[in-house]
Design a protein around this motif. Structure first.
Motif, mmCIF file in Angstrom:
data_model
loop_
_atom_site.group_PDB
_atom_site.id
_atom_site.type_symbol
_atom_site.label_atom_id
_atom_site.label_comp_id
_atom_site.label_asym_id
_atom_site.label_seq_id
_atom_site.Cartn_x
_atom_site.Cartn_y
_atom_site.Cartn_z
ATOM 1 N N LYS A 156 6.369 7.163 8.890
ATOM 2 C CA LYS A 156 7.274 6.170 8.279
ATOM 3 C C LYS A 156 6.948 5.914 6.799
ATOM 4 N N GLY A 157 6.435 6.928 6.116
ATOM 5 C CA GLY A 157 6.198 6.824 4.680
ATOM 6 C C GLY A 157 4.878 6.185 4.300
ATOM 7 N N TYR A 158 4.124 5.685 5.274
ATOM 8 C CA TYR A 158 2.828 5.077 4.955
ATOM 9 C C TYR A 158 1.805 6.173 4.672
ATOM 10 N N PRO A 159 0.815 5.892 3.838
ATOM 11 C CA PRO A 159 -0.195 6.920 3.541
ATOM 12 C C PRO A 159 -1.053 7.217 4.766
ATOM 13 N N VAL A 177 0.840 -1.204 0.000
ATOM 14 C CA VAL A 177 0.000 0.000 0.000
ATOM 15 C C VAL A 177 0.870 1.248 0.000
ATOM 16 N N ARG A 178 1.970 1.215 0.778
ATOM 17 C CA ARG A 178 2.879 2.366 0.832
ATOM 18 C C ARG A 178 3.542 2.607 -0.520
ATOM 19 N N GLU A 179 3.990 1.532 -1.161
ATOM 20 C CA GLU A 179 4.642 1.673 -2.471
ATOM 21 C C GLU A 179 3.662 2.195 -3.515
ATOM 22 N N PHE A 180 2.439 1.675 -3.458
ATOM 23 C CA PHE A 180 1.428 2.112 -4.412
ATOM 24 C C PHE A 180 1.065 3.576 -4.182
ATOM 25 N N SER A 181 0.949 3.976 -2.916
ATOM 26 C CA SER A 181 0.631 5.368 -2.591
ATOM 27 C C SER A 181 1.726 6.301 -3.077
ATOM 28 N N GLY A 199 1.993 9.590 -5.966
ATOM 29 C CA GLY A 199 2.425 10.917 -5.586
ATOM 30 C C GLY A 199 1.711 11.466 -4.366
ATOM 31 N N GLU A 200 1.147 10.597 -3.540
ATOM 32 C CA GLU A 200 0.427 11.058 -2.355
ATOM 33 C C GLU A 200 1.406 11.471 -1.262
ATOM 34 N N ILE A 201 0.980 12.394 -0.418
ATOM 35 C CA ILE A 201 1.839 12.882 0.661
ATOM 36 C C ILE A 201 1.946 11.800 1.732
ATOM 37 N N PRO A 202 3.161 11.366 2.074
ATOM 38 C CA PRO A 202 3.306 10.284 3.064
ATOM 39 C C PRO A 202 3.054 10.773 4.485
ATOM 40 N N SER A 203 2.694 9.822 5.332
ATOM 41 C CA SER A 203 2.502 10.101 6.748
ATOM 42 C C SER A 203 3.601 9.394 7.528
#
Length: 468
Positions: free
Chosen positions: A272-275, A258-262, A266-270
């Motif tokens: 540890k990089g997770y959406p 999910v993190r890689e796909f986000s 180009g979504e802003i990470p939260s």
């Protein structure tokens, strides 16, 4: 008439972007035809006016910006459903990979599931026996519950998952149908082969629906895997009146996909990089467990996740703990001493346990035995801490008894063979035998009459001569 779109605006990782798209919806599936005639499947993940972003399940390698043809199906991704699912092995996207041919569906199910009205839920009551003493007695799994296993890299969670699949069953006097849906995400080939061989050799496979997503499969398929598994579980539970246990491993691999796909969107990470929507994304999976009014079946979940660096505050276990009803924590120090399963008793709990044990469910003395084992083992940790400061020789006689109890508890109660299937009666009797090592005055969580009349065998010799 269905329109066909020629070419695309851009390709970015697993995503493609189309312009001037009309009459489509979020999550709609598309068929993507390449120059050589082969087809791939895509799903709309974002719509901005007439601009649509699709994720391609098989990856975007070989796609052409000018000659690729895209046709939308007008419906979300669906999975063929039938009772023939039992005993079969599927890819993460729900396609058969066991060489036994396609499923002949009784119906097609939307893999995103249907939202459950909270008012339609029943409170979970009955328990599911795993045959593992520490789980059945101290953190009992209740039908309709979601009870995750928090593990670490290299620990024996795969071995534990296989044992649960092989041994799990309803109460001994239940005539209701029971099955397991097993989903593995991001596993290596040798681990996938271990799962298949273990289930096949034990005969459990005929009662299991298995979904395998390998580490070299596309990450998009990894995102689909738990959704396909839960769709199969809901069908068997609510259409075929079965009680289904869903085991999903490893949810950390899912969250990383999910993190890689986000990131590719180009979504802003939260953290540890997770959406930022990881919580709601996990909740959309975990909340598909439950017991529904007027339904004879139920869906119970055991998600398994590995904690990076054994950090229980990592976003994946942290958010999972908020959504689920307890946790089973595996301990590396226990594992290193040769104890299997290395379940750390004190941080583990089942929040629904209190209403699914006791007379009519397990045994009348279950709650008393469990409470006393928890309390006594907590004092073991205090005695060990004190011994590390002043030395074991300086401890009181009572503290030395607690040290003895702790060793016996870990060796004989927590630890058991991978093929040892204990009944709830064997587990509780073993618990009382262990408690008899302690003086009666220390058993302050149990009714005195219950102790003296029935469950505290002061005369037992079972652990008197044990080699510590």
């Amino acid at each position: 008439m269905s329109l066909q779109y020629l070419g695309m605006r851009e390709i970015n990782g697993p995503l493609i972007v189309l312009d001037k798209v009309q009459g489509v919806g979020y999550d709609e599936v598309a068929r993507i035809r390449l120059d050589d005639g082969t087809e791939r499947t895509g799903r709309i993940v974002e719509i901005d006016g007439e601009r649509a972003v699709l994720q391609v399940f098989e990856g975007t390698k070989g796609l052409s910006l000018t000659n690729t043809k895209t046709q939308f199906t007008g419906k979300p991704m669906e999975m063929p459903l039938s009772e023939e699912l039992l005993g079969r092995v599927f890819s993460g996207a729900g396609k058969p990979i066991d060489g036994l041919g396609d499923i002949f569906p009784e119906q097609l199910g939307d893999i995103n599931g249907k939202p459950l009205n909270p008012v339609s839920r029943n409170y979970p009551r009955n328990y599911i026996r795993t045959g593992i003493s520490s789980i059945d007695s101290l953190m009992t799994l209740i039908r309709g519950q979601k009870l995750p296993i928090f593990s670490g890299s290299g620990l024996s969670h795969n071995k534990l998952a296989v044992q649960i699949v092989r041994q799990a069953q309803l109460a001994d006097d239940s005539n209701e149908k029971f099955a397991v849906v097993f989903a593995a995400m991001g596993v290596k080939n040798d681990v996938a082969d271990y799962f298949r061989k273990s289930f096949s050799d034990s005969g459990a496979l005929q009662n299991v629906v298995m979904f395998l997503n390998l580490s070299n499969d596309p990450i998009i398929e990894r995102i689909l895997t738990p959704r396909c598994a839960l769709t199969a579980a809901e069908y068997l539970a609510y259409e075929k009146n079965m009680h289904i246990l869903v085991i999903m491993t490893d949810m950390t691999s899912y969250a990383e996909a999910v993190r890689e796909f986000s990131s590719s969107k180009g979504e802003i990470p939260s953290r540890k990089g997770y959406p930022g929507y990881l919580y709601s994304d996990l909740a959309s999976l975990y909340e598909r467990a439950g017991v529904i009014k007027d339904a004879k079946g139920s869906v119970t979940q055991i998600p398994i996740l590995t904690m990076p660096n054994d950090d229980i505050t990592h976003p994946v276990p942290d958010l999972t703990g908020y959504i689920t009803e307890g946790q089973i924590v595996l301990d590396r120090s226990l594992d290193q001493t040769g104890i299997y399963p290395p379940i750390s008793v004190l941080p583990s709990l089942s929040r629904l346990m209190k209403d699914g044990i006791g007379e009519g469910y397990t045994r009348a003395d279950h709650a008393a035995c469990a409470n006393q084992l928890f309390a006594s083992y907590a004092k073991v940790q205090e005695a060990r801490s004190l011994a590390s400061v002043i030395g074991e020789e300086e401890l009181s006689a009572t503290d030395k008894k607690y040290l003895e109890f702790g060793i016996l508890f870990e060796r004989f109660f927590v630890s058991q063979d991978a093929d040892e299937n204990r009944s709830i009666e064997q587990t509780l009797d073993l618990g009382w035998d262990l408690l008899s090592v302690l003086p009666l005055t220390e058993l302050d969580r149990v009714d005195e009459a219950l102790l003296k009349e029935k469950y505290h065998p002061e005369h037992t010799v079972r652990f008197q001569n044990a080699q510590l």
